[in-house]
Design a protein around this motif. Structure first.
Motif, short mmCIF file in Angstrom:
data_model
loop_
_atom_site.label_atom_id
_atom_site.label_comp_id
_atom_site.label_asym_id
_atom_site.label_seq_id
_atom_site.Cartn_x
_atom_site.Cartn_y
_atom_site.Cartn_z
N GLU A 1 0.83 -1.21 0.00
CA GLU A 1 0.00 0.00 0.00
C GLU A 1 0.86 1.26 0.00
O GLU A 1 0.57 2.22 -0.71
N ILE A 2 1.93 1.23 0.78
CA ILE A 2 2.84 2.37 0.82
C ILE A 2 3.47 2.58 -0.55
O ILE A 2 3.59 3.72 -1.02
N GLY A 3 3.86 1.50 -1.22
CA GLY A 3 4.42 1.60 -2.56
C GLY A 3 3.43 2.23 -3.53
O GLY A 3 3.79 3.10 -4.34
N GLU A 4 2.18 1.81 -3.45
CA GLU A 4 1.14 2.38 -4.32
C GLU A 4 0.93 3.86 -4.02
O GLU A 4 0.79 4.68 -4.94
N LEU A 5 0.88 4.21 -2.74
CA LEU A 5 0.70 5.61 -2.36
C LEU A 5 1.86 6.48 -2.82
O LEU A 5 1.67 7.60 -3.31
N LYS A 6 3.07 5.95 -2.71
CA LYS A 6 4.24 6.71 -3.16
C LYS A 6 4.20 6.89 -4.68
O LYS A 6 4.56 7.96 -5.19
N ALA A 7 3.75 5.86 -5.39
CA ALA A 7 3.63 5.97 -6.84
C ALA A 7 2.60 7.04 -7.20
O ALA A 7 2.81 7.83 -8.13
N MET A 8 1.49 7.07 -6.47
CA MET A 8 0.47 8.10 -6.71
C MET A 8 1.03 9.49 -6.44
O MET A 8 0.80 10.43 -7.20
N LYS A 9 1.80 9.63 -5.36
CA LYS A 9 2.41 10.91 -5.03
C LYS A 9 3.39 11.33 -6.11
O LYS A 9 3.40 12.49 -6.54
N ASP A 10 4.21 10.40 -6.59
CA ASP A 10 5.16 10.70 -7.67
C ASP A 10 4.42 11.13 -8.93
O ASP A 10 4.84 12.05 -9.63
N ALA B 1 12.86 7.21 2.76
CA ALA B 1 11.55 6.72 2.35
C ALA B 1 11.27 5.35 2.94
O ALA B 1 10.18 5.07 3.42
N GLU B 2 12.29 4.48 2.95
CA GLU B 2 12.09 3.14 3.49
C GLU B 2 11.87 3.19 4.99
O GLU B 2 11.01 2.51 5.52
N GLU B 3 12.65 4.01 5.69
CA GLU B 3 12.48 4.13 7.13
C GLU B 3 11.10 4.67 7.45
O GLU B 3 10.44 4.21 8.37
N THR B 4 10.64 5.65 6.68
CA THR B 4 9.31 6.21 6.89
C THR B 4 8.26 5.13 6.71
O THR B 4 7.32 5.04 7.48
N ALA B 5 8.42 4.29 5.70
CA ALA B 5 7.46 3.22 5.45
C ALA B 5 7.43 2.25 6.63
O ALA B 5 6.36 1.89 7.12
N GLU C 1 8.05 6.62 -20.25
CA GLU C 1 6.85 6.58 -19.42
C GLU C 1 7.22 6.55 -17.94
O GLU C 1 8.31 6.16 -17.56
N VAL C 2 6.27 6.93 -17.09
CA VAL C 2 6.48 6.93 -15.65
C VAL C 2 6.48 5.48 -15.19
O VAL C 2 5.60 4.70 -15.55
N VAL C 3 7.47 5.12 -14.40
CA VAL C 3 7.59 3.76 -13.89
C VAL C 3 7.22 3.79 -12.42
O VAL C 3 7.76 4.57 -11.65
N GLU C 4 6.25 2.93 -12.03
CA GLU C 4 5.86 2.85 -10.63
C GLU C 4 6.89 2.04 -9.87
O GLU C 4 7.40 1.06 -10.38
N CYS C 5 7.17 2.47 -8.66
CA CYS C 5 8.10 1.72 -7.83
C CYS C 5 7.34 1.06 -6.71
O CYS C 5 6.24 1.46 -6.38
N GLU C 6 7.91 0.04 -6.15
CA GLU C 6 7.28 -0.60 -5.01
C GLU C 6 8.26 -0.57 -3.85
O GLU C 6 9.46 -0.58 -4.02
#
Length: 175
Positions: free
Chosen positions: A83-92, A145-149, A124-129
């Motif tokens: 979920e955090i990966g998806e949220l970060k991708a949305m933010k990016d 970012a990882e520590e925050t997650a 194209e934009v690449v989503e990260c996980e």
């Protein structure tokens, strides 16, 4: 009359002196108990940190175990990372940031290659996980970012589940 005034002032002086000594004694008592309270809080904080580290170590050791006592919690942590990966991708995406498909680092909009790892970058934009530390030991990772997650996952877990009786045994609250 002069003798009576002398006795009065002598008694008044003794009373003030005694009150001052009592006040100093109370102030010392408050200072000492406050110092002990701070020491207790520091040690309780150290215990909480050790609990988190122990839990994190257990997660990394057993995250792929299907038949484990805490499998449901391990799956919840994995889901939270996703979920955090998806949220970060949305933010990016909102911020218009592209990520390197190899290392996940931010890449300039028109860059053909990643400045961090040299991987070829698509237009194209690449989503990260979000992945946990042990899976990416050889790859450079944006630590903050990882520590925050992981902190978000820990805070959520701490807020949802109270400590066991064994975990709280021996803890005292500072007054």
């Amino acid at each position: 009359m002069a003798n009576m005034n002398k006795d009065f002032f002598s008694k008044l002086g003794n009373t003030i002196s005694a009150a001052g000594k009592d006040g100093l004694g109370k102030a010392k008592e408050w200072r000492d108990t406050a110092k002990i309270s701070v020491d207790i809080k520091e040690r309780e904080g150290a215990i909480q940190k050790m609990y988190r580290e122990l839990g994190k170590a257990y997660y990394h050791e057993h995250k792929n175990d299907e038949e484990c006592e805490y499998a449901d919690r391990l799956e919840a942590i994995k889901a939270a990372f996703e979920e955090i990966g998806e949220l970060k991708a949305m933010k990016d995406e909102i911020r218009g940031i592209r990520r390197c498909p190899e290392c996940g680092q931010p890449v300039a909009a028109k860059a053909k290659f990643c400045e961090n790892c040299g991987a070829k970058c698509e237009e194209e934009v690449v989503e990260c996980e979000v992945v946990d530390e042990e899976e990416t030991e050889d790859e450079p990772v944006e630590e903050s970012a990882e520590e925050t997650a992981e902190e978000s996952v820990e805070e959520t877990a701490e807020a949802e589940e109270p400590l066991d009786a064994e975990a709280t045994e021996g803890e005292t609250t500072a007054e």
